[in-house]
Design a protein around this motif. Sequence first.
Motif, short mmCIF file in Angstrom:
data_model
loop_
_atom_site.label_atom_id
_atom_site.label_comp_id
_atom_site.label_asym_id
_atom_site.label_seq_id
_atom_site.Cartn_x
_atom_site.Cartn_y
_atom_site.Cartn_z
N GLU A 1 0.84 -1.20 0.00
CA GLU A 1 0.00 0.00 0.00
C GLU A 1 0.87 1.25 0.00
N ILE A 2 0.29 2.32 -0.47
CA ILE A 2 0.99 3.59 -0.57
C ILE A 2 1.45 4.08 0.80
N ARG A 3 0.75 3.68 1.85
CA ARG A 3 1.12 4.14 3.19
C ARG A 3 2.55 3.75 3.56
N SER A 4 3.11 2.76 2.85
CA SER A 4 4.47 2.31 3.17
C SER A 4 5.54 3.30 2.71
N ILE A 5 5.20 4.21 1.80
CA ILE A 5 6.20 5.18 1.33
C ILE A 5 5.73 6.63 1.41
N VAL A 6 4.50 6.85 1.84
CA VAL A 6 3.97 8.21 1.87
C VAL A 6 4.74 9.07 2.88
N ARG A 7 4.96 10.30 2.52
CA ARG A 7 5.59 11.26 3.43
C ARG A 7 4.48 11.93 4.23
N GLU A 8 4.55 11.80 5.54
CA GLU A 8 3.48 12.31 6.39
C GLU A 8 3.61 13.80 6.67
N ASN A 9 4.81 14.34 6.62
CA ASN A 9 5.01 15.77 6.89
C ASN A 9 4.80 16.54 5.59
N VAL A 10 3.59 17.01 5.39
CA VAL A 10 3.23 17.72 4.17
C VAL A 10 3.21 19.21 4.44
N VAL A 11 3.81 19.97 3.53
CA VAL A 11 3.79 21.42 3.65
C VAL A 11 2.46 21.90 3.08
N THR A 12 1.73 22.66 3.89
CA THR A 12 0.39 23.10 3.50
C THR A 12 0.24 24.61 3.65
N ALA A 13 -0.79 25.12 2.99
CA ALA A 13 -1.15 26.53 3.10
C ALA A 13 -2.66 26.66 2.93
N ALA A 14 -3.18 27.75 3.42
CA ALA A 14 -4.60 28.06 3.23
C ALA A 14 -4.80 28.67 1.85
N PRO A 15 -6.01 28.58 1.31
CA PRO A 15 -6.28 29.16 -0.01
C PRO A 15 -5.98 30.65 -0.10
N ASP A 16 -6.16 31.39 1.01
CA ASP A 16 -5.94 32.83 0.96
C ASP A 16 -4.49 33.24 1.28
N ALA A 17 -3.60 32.27 1.41
CA ALA A 17 -2.20 32.60 1.69
C ALA A 17 -1.58 33.31 0.49
N PRO A 18 -0.85 34.40 0.72
CA PRO A 18 -0.17 35.07 -0.39
C PRO A 18 0.87 34.15 -1.01
#
Length: 144
Positions: free
Chosen positions: A3-20
Motif C-alpha cells: 500500500e501507498i502508506r508504506s512510502i507516503v511522506r506524512e510531513n506535508v507542507v500546507t497553506a490556506a487558499p488565501d495565503a499570499p
Amino acid sequence: MPEIRSIVRENVVTAAPDAPVSDVATLMDEEDVGSVIVVEDDRPVGIVTDRDVAVKVVARREDPADVTAEDVMTGDVVTVPLDAGIFEVIRTMQDESVRRIPAVDEDGRLAGIVAFDDFVVLLGRELDQLGDVVEAEIPPYEHV
C-alpha cells in the motif's frame, strides 16, 4: 501489493487558499519542497507547485504578495487513499499527468504525499535487493 502508506511522506507542507504566493514560495524555500498542498478543514483542495509560481506569477510580473494560493493552484487536486496499492497510484499519476499526489485518510483528510521521485527511490532499492539475490545464486567467475 504494498500500500501507498508504506512510502507516503506524512510531513506535508500546507497553506490556506488565501495565503499570499509570497508566503507559499517562502514555505517552499524553507522546507526545500517543490509543492505546497492547499487545504481547507484538513482536506486538500489544491496544489501549488514551484512551476505555478514561476509561470503564473513571476512570468506575468504579478506581485506575489497580491496573488493568493487559490489564484494559482491546480484545483480539484487528484488524491489517493492511504490503502491504495503502489501500482494503482503510479497508474493514477500517469493517467492524470501529475508528479505529486496527496494521500488522504478514510475521511478525506490529508494524510501525506507521495512524489514520482519516491517511486524511483523505491524501485532502486528493490532492484538492489533483487540484484543481491541473483548475485548470491551465480557461481563465482574464475579469472585466469
